[in-house]
Design a protein around this motif. Structure first.
Motif, mmCIF file in Angstrom:
data_model
loop_
_atom_site.group_PDB
_atom_site.id
_atom_site.type_symbol
_atom_site.label_atom_id
_atom_site.label_comp_id
_atom_site.label_asym_id
_atom_site.label_seq_id
_atom_site.Cartn_x
_atom_site.Cartn_y
_atom_site.Cartn_z
ATOM 1 N N ILE A 1 0.832 -1.205 0.000
ATOM 2 C CA ILE A 1 0.000 0.000 0.000
ATOM 3 C C ILE A 1 0.867 1.255 0.000
ATOM 4 N N PHE A 2 2.029 1.186 0.626
ATOM 5 C CA PHE A 2 2.954 2.322 0.626
ATOM 6 C C PHE A 2 3.361 2.669 -0.802
ATOM 7 N N PHE A 3 3.613 1.641 -1.622
ATOM 8 C CA PHE A 3 4.054 1.875 -2.995
ATOM 9 C C PHE A 3 3.061 2.735 -3.761
ATOM 10 N N TRP A 4 1.770 2.432 -3.644
ATOM 11 C CA TRP A 4 0.793 3.154 -4.446
ATOM 12 C C TRP A 4 0.686 4.610 -4.024
ATOM 13 N N GLU A 5 0.734 4.880 -2.722
ATOM 14 C CA GLU A 5 0.699 6.272 -2.274
ATOM 15 C C GLU A 5 1.984 6.997 -2.670
ATOM 16 N N TRP A 6 3.118 6.326 -2.540
ATOM 17 C CA TRP A 6 4.400 6.918 -2.932
ATOM 18 C C TRP A 6 4.421 7.207 -4.428
ATOM 19 N N PHE A 7 3.940 6.269 -5.227
ATOM 20 C CA PHE A 7 3.899 6.446 -6.672
ATOM 21 C C PHE A 7 2.958 7.599 -7.043
ATOM 22 N N HIS A 8 1.829 7.686 -6.364
ATOM 23 C CA HIS A 8 0.862 8.747 -6.626
ATOM 24 C C HIS A 8 1.477 10.122 -6.349
ATOM 25 N N ARG A 9 2.165 10.242 -5.223
ATOM 26 C CA ARG A 9 2.776 11.527 -4.879
ATOM 27 C C ARG A 9 3.904 11.895 -5.840
ATOM 28 N N ASN A 10 4.711 10.930 -6.203
ATOM 29 C CA ASN A 10 5.820 11.236 -7.111
ATOM 30 C C ASN A 10 5.338 11.522 -8.523
ATOM 31 N N LEU A 11 4.257 10.910 -8.927
ATOM 32 C CA LEU A 11 3.678 11.243 -10.225
ATOM 33 C C LEU A 11 3.182 12.684 -10.212
ATOM 34 N N GLY A 12 2.643 13.118 -9.078
ATOM 35 C CA GLY A 12 2.244 14.519 -8.952
ATOM 36 C C GLY A 12 3.435 15.451 -9.063
ATOM 37 N N ARG A 13 4.540 15.088 -8.422
ATOM 38 C CA ARG A 13 5.763 15.904 -8.547
ATOM 39 C C ARG A 13 6.221 15.963 -10.004
ATOM 40 N N LEU A 14 6.163 14.810 -10.691
ATOM 41 C CA LEU A 14 6.592 14.747 -12.084
ATOM 42 C C LEU A 14 5.717 15.627 -12.969
ATOM 43 N N ILE A 15 4.428 15.631 -12.710
ATOM 44 C CA ILE A 15 3.532 16.488 -13.486
ATOM 45 C C ILE A 15 3.888 17.953 -13.267
ATOM 46 N N GLY A 16 4.184 18.299 -12.017
ATOM 47 C CA GLY A 16 4.583 19.677 -11.732
ATOM 48 C C GLY A 16 5.807 20.094 -12.527
ATOM 49 N N LEU A 17 6.812 19.222 -12.582
ATOM 50 C CA LEU A 17 8.021 19.528 -13.346
ATOM 51 C C LEU A 17 7.739 19.549 -14.846
ATOM 52 N N ALA A 18 6.913 18.583 -15.305
ATOM 53 C CA ALA A 18 6.607 18.502 -16.737
ATOM 54 C C ALA A 18 5.826 19.714 -17.213
ATOM 55 N N TYR A 19 5.172 20.398 -16.289
ATOM 56 C CA TYR A 19 4.460 21.615 -16.658
ATOM 57 C C TYR A 19 5.331 22.858 -16.450
ATOM 58 N N ALA A 20 5.971 22.950 -15.277
ATOM 59 C CA ALA A 20 6.675 24.190 -14.925
ATOM 60 C C ALA A 20 7.898 24.448 -15.794
ATOM 61 N N LEU A 21 8.703 23.415 -16.053
ATOM 62 C CA LEU A 21 9.950 23.637 -16.794
ATOM 63 C C LEU A 21 9.703 24.046 -18.248
ATOM 64 N N PRO A 22 8.840 23.328 -18.999
ATOM 65 C CA PRO A 22 8.569 23.803 -20.365
ATOM 66 C C PRO A 22 7.892 25.183 -20.383
ATOM 67 N N LEU A 23 7.016 25.440 -19.388
ATOM 68 C CA LEU A 23 6.372 26.756 -19.341
ATOM 69 C C LEU A 23 7.422 27.855 -19.207
ATOM 70 N N ALA A 24 8.397 27.643 -18.321
ATOM 71 C CA ALA A 24 9.463 28.630 -18.152
ATOM 72 C C ALA A 24 10.254 28.807 -19.447
ATOM 73 N N TRP A 25 10.527 27.707 -20.125
ATOM 74 C CA TRP A 25 11.303 27.776 -21.376
ATOM 75 C C TRP A 25 10.523 28.553 -22.443
ATOM 76 N N PHE A 26 9.251 28.208 -22.627
ATOM 77 C CA PHE A 26 8.433 28.918 -23.622
ATOM 78 C C PHE A 26 8.309 30.398 -23.265
ATOM 79 N N TRP A 27 8.200 30.686 -21.977
ATOM 80 C CA TRP A 27 8.045 32.073 -21.521
ATOM 81 C C TRP A 27 9.301 32.879 -21.840
ATOM 82 N N VAL A 28 10.456 32.328 -21.474
ATOM 83 C CA VAL A 28 11.718 33.028 -21.704
ATOM 84 C C VAL A 28 11.975 33.222 -23.199
ATOM 85 N N LYS A 29 11.612 32.242 -24.006
ATOM 86 C CA LYS A 29 11.839 32.319 -25.453
ATOM 87 C C LYS A 29 10.818 33.196 -26.164
#
Length: 350
Positions: free
Chosen positions: A95-123
């Protein structure tokens, strides 16, 4: 003309932005599915602390695992629902795995959105009028993390054996709202890539009505999941041999409408047909000018209804129920597509 003096229209990359948003939308669909697994496997309270950075890694030693397990055993969920035999460490790791995976997937989504947004913004690649909308969705992603912990905290250090179903519904519906926003904005940018003069789609009255009808169903579904109300009855179309359930009215209708598992499952079952009628209506509105959107809506709600019935008849089988929630996310994405198409038609007709 130099690149620095080029007009914004020449620098904007709407198709690249649209493709990026579609990828993030797909990731949101996946995390909604994983969230369903987390709920159905009772994994949500297995991690009792919120560590934004150090929480990326799971326990790496047996003593660290035991420390996490000891924290979980202090929750009401463990004390009251683990049974006389309790739970061993191997079951806790699952059960720990699924909660851990869920939280880390949320972190990954944050990075997958924030980093390209910053790049497009700067460019300077973001078309005029889209920066505020894109930044708002970034804030929504960040808020989802805080809302997720707010949900989990309702079951930590309290007498609740599950997280609050109100907080769970807020967490889920916010994710689905984000999904709709990502799809809508991607469709706007795709239209802009095809025609530099294209204007963003407008939200039409009929589309808003359908969205509200579906929102009620999604809210009911979240409450059914949060209260384990799917286990109230395993037959269909009757409920335990009756058409009308016998709700607990000892605390009034308002309490029954928000807490009684029999009444909530009943409402979720039959409001679904109101949703179907509304979705068919919208799909027929957009069929002539966006047949693919119409087909997507029909396909999503058809599969979702069948999976909903199957979830009941299989006594909330894990993977059937997960598929039901996954299809719900796909239905939201399809509806956003159809609503956008309706708004584009309205705009072009005026």
């Amino acid at each position: 003309m130099t690149r620095d003096k080029a007009p914004q229209a020449a620098l904007a990359r709407p198709q690249a932005l649209a493709n990026w948003l579609y990828v993030v939308a797909a990731m949101v669909v996946v995390i909604v599915m994983v969230g369903g697994i987390t709920r159905l496997t009772e994994s949500g309270l297995s991690i009792t602390q919120w560590d934004l950075v150090t929480g990326i890694l799971p326990p790496l030693t047996e003593s660290a695992w035991q420390a996490e397990f000891d924290l979980y055993r202090q929750t009401a969920e463990y004390r009251f629902e683990s049974g006389p035999a309790g739970m061993d460490l191997a079951a806790f790791k699952f059960i720990f795995f699924w909660e851990w995976f869920h939280r880390n997937l949320g972190r990954l989504i944050g990075l997958a959105y924030a980093l390209p947004l910053a790049w497009f913004w700067v460019k300077g690649a973001i078309p005029r009028g889209y920066k505020l909308r894109l930044f708002a969705m970034l804030a929504l992603i960040g808020g989802q993390g805080a809302l997720g912990w707010y949900m989990v905290s309702s079951g930590v250090g309290t007498d609740l054996t599950d997280v609050s179903h109100f907080r769970l519904s807020a967490h889920l519906l916010t994710a689905l709202f984000l999904l709709g926003g990502l799809v809508w904005t991607a469709r706007d940018l795709r239209a802009l890539a095809q025609d530099p003069a294209a204007q963003p789609a407008r939200l039409t009255g009929p589309a808003l009505v359908v969205a509200v009808v579906l929102f009620v169903q999604l809210l009911l579904g979240a409450w059914v999941a949060g209260l384990n109300a799917g286990h109230a009855a395993y037959d269909w179309p009757l409920m335990n041999g009756r058409f009308l359930p016998q709700p607990d009215l000892s605390r009034g209708w308002l309490w029954a409408l928000t807490h009684d598992p029999f009444l909530l499952q009943f409402l979720h079952r039959w409001w679904a047909w109101v949703v179907v009628a509304a979705l068919v209506w919208l799909a027929r509105r957009v069929r002539k000018f966006d047949r693919a959107a119409s087909v997507a809506i029909h396909s999503a709600f058809g599969v979702m209804v069948l999976l909903g019935i199957a979830t009941v008849l299989t006594e909330v089988s894990l993977w059937v129920a997960v598929a039901h929630q996954l299809t719900g996310a796909l239905l939201v994405a399809s509806l956003a597509w159809g609503m956008h198409a309706d708004g584009m038609r309205k705009g072009s007709a005026t």
